[in-house]
Write an enzyme that holds these catalytic residues in place. Sequence first.
Site, mmCIF file in Angstrom:
data_model
loop_
_atom_site.group_PDB
_atom_site.id
_atom_site.type_symbol
_atom_site.label_atom_id
_atom_site.label_comp_id
_atom_site.label_asym_id
_atom_site.label_seq_id
_atom_site.Cartn_x
_atom_site.Cartn_y
_atom_site.Cartn_z
ATOM 1 N N GLY A 36 0.818 -1.196 0.000
ATOM 2 C CA GLY A 36 0.000 0.000 0.000
ATOM 3 C C GLY A 36 0.859 1.256 0.000
ATOM 4 O O GLY A 36 2.052 1.229 0.331
ATOM 5 N N CYS A 37 0.261 2.375 -0.359
ATOM 6 C CA CYS A 37 1.012 3.623 -0.486
ATOM 7 C C CYS A 37 1.467 4.159 0.875
ATOM 8 O O CYS A 37 2.652 4.445 1.078
ATOM 9 C CB CYS A 37 0.211 4.656 -1.245
ATOM 10 S SG CYS A 37 -1.468 4.914 -0.654
ATOM 11 N N PHE A 38 0.539 4.291 1.829
ATOM 12 C CA PHE A 38 0.935 4.706 3.174
ATOM 13 C C PHE A 38 1.926 3.701 3.769
ATOM 14 O O PHE A 38 2.913 4.084 4.402
ATOM 15 C CB PHE A 38 -0.288 4.798 4.096
ATOM 16 C CG PHE A 38 -0.952 6.146 4.140
ATOM 17 C CD1 PHE A 38 -0.216 7.313 4.300
ATOM 18 C CD2 PHE A 38 -2.329 6.250 4.054
ATOM 19 C CE1 PHE A 38 -0.830 8.561 4.359
ATOM 20 C CE2 PHE A 38 -2.966 7.484 4.118
ATOM 21 C CZ PHE A 38 -2.211 8.637 4.265
ATOM 22 N N ALA A 39 1.642 2.409 3.556
ATOM 23 C CA ALA A 39 2.518 1.373 4.117
ATOM 24 C C ALA A 39 3.935 1.492 3.578
ATOM 25 O O ALA A 39 4.909 1.304 4.313
ATOM 26 C CB ALA A 39 1.953 -0.013 3.802
ATOM 27 N N SER A 89 5.516 4.273 2.443
ATOM 28 C CA SER A 89 6.221 5.442 2.987
ATOM 29 C C SER A 89 6.583 5.244 4.453
ATOM 30 O O SER A 89 7.675 5.632 4.894
ATOM 31 C CB SER A 89 5.371 6.706 2.810
ATOM 32 O OG SER A 89 4.152 6.609 3.515
#
Length: 321
Positions: A130-133, A135
């Site tokens: 995932g994107c948040f994951a 970063s």
Amino acid sequence: MKINIGIIGGAGYTGGELLRILLNHPQVNINFVNSKSQVGKPVYSTHGDLLGETDLLFSDEQSFDKVDAIFLCSGHNESKKFLAANNVPTNVKIIDLSTDFRDESNGFVYGLPELQRETIKNATKIANPGCFATSIQLAILPLAKAGLIKDDIHVSAITGSTGAGQSLSATTHFSWRNNNISIYKAFTHQHLQEINQSIKGLQPSFENLINFIPYRGNFTRGIMANVYTKFSGTLEEAKELYKNYYASHPFTHISDQEIDLKQVVNTNKCILHLEKHGDNLLISSIIDNLTKGASGQAVQNLNLAFGLEESAGLKMKSVGF
């Protein structure tokens, strides 16, 4: 010899970003772009930035015998349905951009290259993070690898509107989102599961909390995550730890200067900046949610799985101003 690929769910943001990257990839041929809603229409009719770049049409084709790999770009829970309904040959590699298999079920490998590059090289099924994951994990992997996370982790992170996908809702509509900011899924965001999974894989003793507050930003692309936790060492020791961990990884960089989101938008980079405040180590992490947080990382995984240069097709420059 080029790698033939197919895209399932090519009309959304991640599908469009994937097309933009792969059309310029020197070792890839796009065999088909599948879309239930846009069959027969030119790809550029949905993705206007591709006008003049391709004459591909959206189709309902799923010719697995013509491809070496497929990308699943449909919504969450759709990948499980697709694989249940379609017998994808074992010689066709699958890269899934949804949340469906990030727990590494059904034979999938978690596709964060900075965490398990060698495993990805031998994988036939890859679950894109995932994107948040992405970063957040890139901000804390070096600490976990060294077994140095001894306290709770605190995260405040903001994402652009493209992270919510193309479908309109009350919180994605321009007139609400513009000149506005809000939090959502505080302490309960779905990416916490995969973040915890990765940390415990590196530091099995980790039993602390990850206190995550996500924000909706009033911009289109990018994520900035500010992560802090207790750290007994010096700032110089932390920087050395991070630079050593990421020395062999082409897309993650440590900046000695303060960072801003425009440095990474339209690129597959993650840039980290470290500061020490009392007993806390603050790690700021920036990525583009559609590239390193989704489609760019998916291509990075494709490159690894087929033995290509990891950065093939991904040497993109940000727009600084």
